[in-house]
Design an enzyme around this catalytic site. Sequence first.
Site, mmCIF file in Angstrom:
data_model
loop_
_atom_site.group_PDB
_atom_site.id
_atom_site.type_symbol
_atom_site.label_atom_id
_atom_site.label_comp_id
_atom_site.label_asym_id
_atom_site.label_seq_id
_atom_site.Cartn_x
_atom_site.Cartn_y
_atom_site.Cartn_z
ATOM 1 N N GLY A 71 0.820 -1.207 0.000
ATOM 2 C CA GLY A 71 0.000 0.000 0.000
ATOM 3 C C GLY A 71 0.856 1.261 0.000
ATOM 4 O O GLY A 71 0.538 2.256 -0.666
ATOM 5 N N THR A 72 1.962 1.210 0.742
ATOM 6 C CA THR A 72 2.831 2.382 0.835
ATOM 7 C C THR A 72 3.369 2.773 -0.544
ATOM 8 O O THR A 72 3.323 3.947 -0.936
ATOM 9 C CB THR A 72 4.000 2.094 1.806
ATOM 10 O OG1 THR A 72 3.440 1.831 3.094
ATOM 11 C CG2 THR A 72 4.973 3.255 1.887
ATOM 12 N N ALA A 198 -2.274 -6.381 -0.019
ATOM 13 C CA ALA A 198 -2.682 -7.782 0.163
ATOM 14 C C ALA A 198 -2.803 -8.196 1.625
ATOM 15 O O ALA A 198 -3.689 -8.956 1.993
ATOM 16 C CB ALA A 198 -1.679 -8.694 -0.538
ATOM 17 N N HIS A 199 -1.904 -7.674 2.485
ATOM 18 C CA HIS A 199 -1.844 -8.260 3.832
ATOM 19 C C HIS A 199 -2.955 -7.796 4.760
ATOM 20 O O HIS A 199 -3.056 -8.258 5.894
ATOM 21 C CB HIS A 199 -0.461 -8.044 4.462
ATOM 22 C CG HIS A 199 -0.168 -6.661 4.960
ATOM 23 N ND1 HIS A 199 -0.164 -6.343 6.298
ATOM 24 C CD2 HIS A 199 0.134 -5.517 4.305
ATOM 25 C CE1 HIS A 199 0.156 -5.058 6.448
ATOM 26 N NE2 HIS A 199 0.343 -4.541 5.248
ATOM 27 N N THR A 236 11.348 -7.318 -11.748
ATOM 28 C CA THR A 236 10.704 -8.627 -11.927
ATOM 29 C C THR A 236 9.597 -8.784 -10.892
ATOM 30 O O THR A 236 9.802 -8.509 -9.707
ATOM 31 C CB THR A 236 11.752 -9.755 -11.782
ATOM 32 O OG1 THR A 236 12.758 -9.529 -12.767
ATOM 33 C CG2 THR A 236 11.139 -11.124 -11.971
ATOM 34 N N CYS A 323 1.854 1.039 12.190
ATOM 35 C CA CYS A 323 3.043 1.636 11.584
ATOM 36 C C CYS A 323 3.721 2.604 12.543
ATOM 37 O O CYS A 323 4.886 2.891 12.395
ATOM 38 C CB CYS A 323 2.673 2.350 10.286
ATOM 39 S SG CYS A 323 1.799 1.270 9.146
HETATM 40 N N1 PLP Z 1 -2.821 2.895 3.944
HETATM 41 C C1 PLP Z 1 -3.494 2.530 5.040
HETATM 42 C C2 PLP Z 1 -4.814 3.168 5.324
HETATM 43 C C3 PLP Z 1 -2.963 1.579 5.915
HETATM 44 O O1 PLP Z 1 -3.638 1.233 7.003
HETATM 45 C C4 PLP Z 1 -1.704 1.013 5.614
HETATM 46 C C5 PLP Z 1 -1.061 0.039 6.530
HETATM 47 O O2 PLP Z 1 -1.319 0.009 7.706
HETATM 48 C C6 PLP Z 1 -1.046 1.422 4.448
HETATM 49 C C7 PLP Z 1 -1.630 2.358 3.633
HETATM 50 C C8 PLP Z 1 0.292 0.857 4.062
HETATM 51 O O3 PLP Z 1 0.142 -0.409 3.449
HETATM 52 P P1 PLP Z 1 1.393 -1.422 3.417
HETATM 53 O O4 PLP Z 1 1.547 -1.940 4.798
HETATM 54 O O5 PLP Z 1 0.960 -2.493 2.444
HETATM 55 O O6 PLP Z 1 2.544 -0.655 2.920
#
Ligand code: PLP
Length: 390
Positions: A71-72, A198-199, A236, A323
């Site tokens: 997501g990041t 995904a996680h 890749t 995080c």
């Molecule tokens: N966006 C939101 C709203 C999230 O809650 C998170 C992770 O906690 C992220 C982005 C980041 O995703 P990733 O952990 O896959 O980098």
Amino acid sequence: MTASRVYLDWNATTPLRDEARAAQAAAFELGNPSSVHAEGRKARGVVEEARAAVAAAVGARPQQVIFTSGGTEANALALTPGLKTSTKSLDRLIVSSIEHASVVSGGRFAADRVSAIAVDRSGLVDLGHLQALLERDGPALVSVMLANNETGAIQPIAAVAELVHRAGGLLHVDAVQALGKIPIDIKQLGADLVSVSAHKLGGPKGVGALILADGMALAEPLLRGGGQEQGRRAGTENVAGIAGFGAAVTAAIAALPADAARLAKLRQKLEKNLRQTQGSVIFAQDVPRLPNTILVGLPGLKAETAVIGFDLAGIAVSSGSACSSGKVQPSHVLKAMQVEDRLLRSAIRISLGAATTDADIERCAEAWRKLAATLIRRDDETELERFQTS
Ligand code: PLP
């Protein structure tokens, strides 16, 4: 996440679904999807099957999906100056003040090109403030999440999209916490770019995707190199991770209606129990929320101590977003909601998931009662020991 423990931190990450584990195991030994030989073609097939699954989960076509490392990275890829509308290249960013750190940071926009939208006390974006910022700054890229990771509050994205598009801008939606928990359709949302991971839905960590609306093009890739992902993300592909993502998203979407209804009932029951402890406050309780998320506070309780107390009682919860755990920093989400300091510092996030049972909820409610009784105003190591042995 062992049998004797109760895992109630599903917004931080979820246990791997069996379907994802099997798909990953089958994909570990595959070839390079860019190779033309049979080994490569097989890997390509797996990646494309997963792409179709992710696309279907948000009502998009496979070509609209760009796989990322999570997501990041999807957020960073979206938040790039130079995204084009039919008339303009956007050089300003407006983000809501309750976004995940990867969005609040502004991506590749210079700090002086980024503005923040206020939220109300329930944690919903202030549409009037967004309108004022758009009038002041002109067309911009706007980033508002679908569901908040701390409170679970579901944002009025369709209304946000209307304002943004009327002003000639584009909308990015971080749907990382929403996918698999509520139905999502990129067209109904009116989003131009959507981030997923995904996680958060039973897939592996380290895989995600940015999904572009039909006809939308990226301004600039983050990674240049090979022409993977149609030149939009070099490197890749993480074939096994992507396979796991595809399998997890298919399973999560199939289970969504039943899971959401069951979790909403469990959440309601747990909230009722938590409220029995005098002074307990459920944040964003009056607005639409994810069916699995509770953010609860009790003035005088110290969240970090309470999380340890829960842990000693065999229950995994978190204070604010995962995080930022490790750092004792007050939640920027609750600050934006103008929650007073003592209450803000007490906030505990309890997030349920597919494996959560009635018995888990009862254990959690009992732990909250005990913690409130023992830790309030006296939270120190000794109190924790007393809690542990009681
Ligand atoms: N966006 C939101 C709203 C999230 O809650 C998170 C992770 O906690 C992220 C982005 C980041 O995703 P990733 O952990 O896959 O980098």
